[in-house]
Design a protein around this motif. Structure first.
Motif, PDB file in Angstrom:
ATOM      1  N   LYS A  24       1.239 -11.759   3.188  1.00  0.00           N
ATOM      2  CA  LYS A  24       0.372 -11.105   3.611  1.00  0.00           C
ATOM      3  C   LYS A  24       1.268 -10.774   5.340  1.00  0.00           C
ATOM      4  O   LYS A  24       1.065  -9.028   5.817  1.00  0.00           O
ATOM      5  N   ILE A  25       1.295 -11.795   6.216  1.00  0.00           N
ATOM      6  CA  ILE A  25       1.285 -11.650   7.918  1.00  0.00           C
ATOM      7  C   ILE A  25       2.616 -11.057   7.791  1.00  0.00           C
ATOM      8  O   ILE A  25       3.132  -9.824   8.511  1.00  0.00           O
ATOM      9  N   LEU A  84      -6.540  -3.313   7.095  1.00  0.00           N
ATOM     10  CA  LEU A  84      -6.297  -5.431   6.492  1.00  0.00           C
ATOM     11  C   LEU A  84      -5.827  -6.297   7.256  1.00  0.00           C
ATOM     12  O   LEU A  84      -5.748  -7.687   6.625  1.00  0.00           O
ATOM     13  N   LEU A  85      -5.697  -6.294   8.495  1.00  0.00           N
ATOM     14  CA  LEU A  85      -5.396  -7.612   9.297  1.00  0.00           C
ATOM     15  C   LEU A  85      -7.266  -7.785   9.935  1.00  0.00           C
ATOM     16  O   LEU A  85      -7.532  -8.794   9.943  1.00  0.00           O
ATOM     17  N   SER A  95      -1.861   5.042   8.885  1.00  0.00           N
ATOM     18  CA  SER A  95      -0.965   3.860   8.347  1.00  0.00           C
ATOM     19  C   SER A  95      -1.395   3.173   9.131  1.00  0.00           C
ATOM     20  O   SER A  95      -1.456   1.781   8.454  1.00  0.00           O
ATOM     21  N   ARG A 143       5.255  -3.748   8.613  1.00  0.00           N
ATOM     22  CA  ARG A 143       5.423  -2.273   8.055  1.00  0.00           C
ATOM     23  C   ARG A 143       4.983  -1.857  10.090  1.00  0.00           C
ATOM     24  O   ARG A 143       5.226  -0.552  10.208  1.00  0.00           O
ATOM     25  N   LEU A 144       4.654  -2.682  10.719  1.00  0.00           N
ATOM     26  CA  LEU A 144       3.761  -2.226  11.898  1.00  0.00           C
ATOM     27  C   LEU A 144       5.369  -2.112  12.773  1.00  0.00           C
ATOM     28  O   LEU A 144       5.042  -1.239  13.930  1.00  0.00           O
ATOM     29  N   SER A 171       4.507  -9.157   5.787  1.00  0.00           N
ATOM     30  CA  SER A 171       4.599  -7.506   5.340  1.00  0.00           C
ATOM     31  C   SER A 171       4.214  -6.765   6.068  1.00  0.00           C
ATOM     32  O   SER A 171       5.011  -5.934   6.547  1.00  0.00           O
ATOM     33  N   ALA A 172       2.991  -7.228   6.971  1.00  0.00           N
ATOM     34  CA  ALA A 172       2.240  -6.642   7.378  1.00  0.00           C
ATOM     35  C   ALA A 172       3.131  -6.660   9.477  1.00  0.00           C
ATOM     36  O   ALA A 172       3.706  -5.201   9.581  1.00  0.00           O
ATOM     37  N   LYS A 186      -5.000   2.285   8.233  1.00  0.00           N
ATOM     38  CA  LYS A 186      -4.627   1.611   7.255  1.00  0.00           C
ATOM     39  C   LYS A 186      -4.847  -0.382   7.504  1.00  0.00           C
ATOM     40  O   LYS A 186      -5.058  -1.068   7.279  1.00  0.00           O
ATOM     41  N   GLU A 187      -3.003  -0.594   8.494  1.00  0.00           N
ATOM     42  CA  GLU A 187      -3.053  -2.125   8.709  1.00  0.00           C
ATOM     43  C   GLU A 187      -3.476  -2.449  10.063  1.00  0.00           C
ATOM     44  O   GLU A 187      -4.424  -4.099   9.521  1.00  0.00           O
TER      45      GLU A 187
END
Length: 219
Positions: A152-153, A196-197, A189, A159-160, A155-156, A192-193
């Motif tokens: 998860k980290i 999620l964080l 986006s 995306r960032l 992937s974030a 959203k990040e």
């Protein structure tokens, strides 16, 4: 990490089975000296465990996990004997006499981390899983050990990074107009990040409570 380490892989005390684990370049060599010829990697072989004077210590099983397909990424050898501390100490002593050294606490997991077999979060979760005192704590530690948190980290981060690249491109090339829809998508986006964080941070705080326990005062 040119040296070979050895340590018991089972808790102290008496039991039906005890395991002595070695990791390093000499693991297979030491295994042959103590247990005779080894079978193919990942296959257990029944053996008589001998010291350097060829005196039998115990009978049991031996298995080799060949590098890089092992926990530490190095050659790992396990000797399975009867769970008597006297026998385990004799096998460890014989291994040291053959060129190994006693492992420091957590050194097997440290080598796994240094050899890129696990990341830092997974390395920490090994200790959490061992020390967990509730079902929920074991579930959380196992999830982290499997790499769920790291996935998860990472992937974030990916995306960032992509969002940053798009933003920098719009700043470096101001003559090329960025469509309003694209800007809106980037903002959405990013929000959203952040959400999620925030959720990951909240779950890690819950995990910390599960790991360390609650302090309760009864008044």
């Amino acid at each position: 990490m040119s040296d070979t380490i050895v340590a018991p892989a089972t808790p102290g005390g008496r039991g039906g089975v005890g395991i002595v684990r070695l990791s390093g370049k000499k693991a297979a060599v030491i295994g042959r000296k103590l247990c005779g010829d080894l079978d193919e990697p990942w296959k257990f072989k029944r053996c008589n465990i001998l010291d350097l004077d060829q005196v039998e210590i115990d009978s049991g099983l031996v298995v080799l996990f060949k590098s890089p397909k092992s926990y530490t990424g190095e050659d790992v050898l396990e000797i399975h004997c009867h769970g008597n501390p006297v026998l385990i100490n004799k096998i460890i002593g014989a291994s040291v006499a053959c060129g190994a050294r006693m492992a420091r606490p957590g050194e097997f997991t440290e080598r796994a981390f240094l050899n890129n077999k696990i990341d830092l979060a997974q390395a920490e979760s090994v200790s959490d899983l061992i020390l967990a005192q509730s079902t929920e704590a074991t579930k959380a530690a196992l999830s982290s050990l499997k790499g769920d948190f790291s996935i998860k980290i990472n992937s974030a981060i990916d995306r960032l990074t992509l969002l940053r690249v798009r933003l920098e491109a719009s700043l470096d090339f101001p003559d090329e107009e960025v469509e309003e829809q694209t800007v809106s998508e980037m903002i959405a986006s990013l929000k959203k990040e952040v959400s999620l964080l925030s959720a990951l941070l909240e779950s890690s705080e819950r995990g910390s409570l599960l790991r360390e326990g609650f302090k309760v005062s009864i008044i």
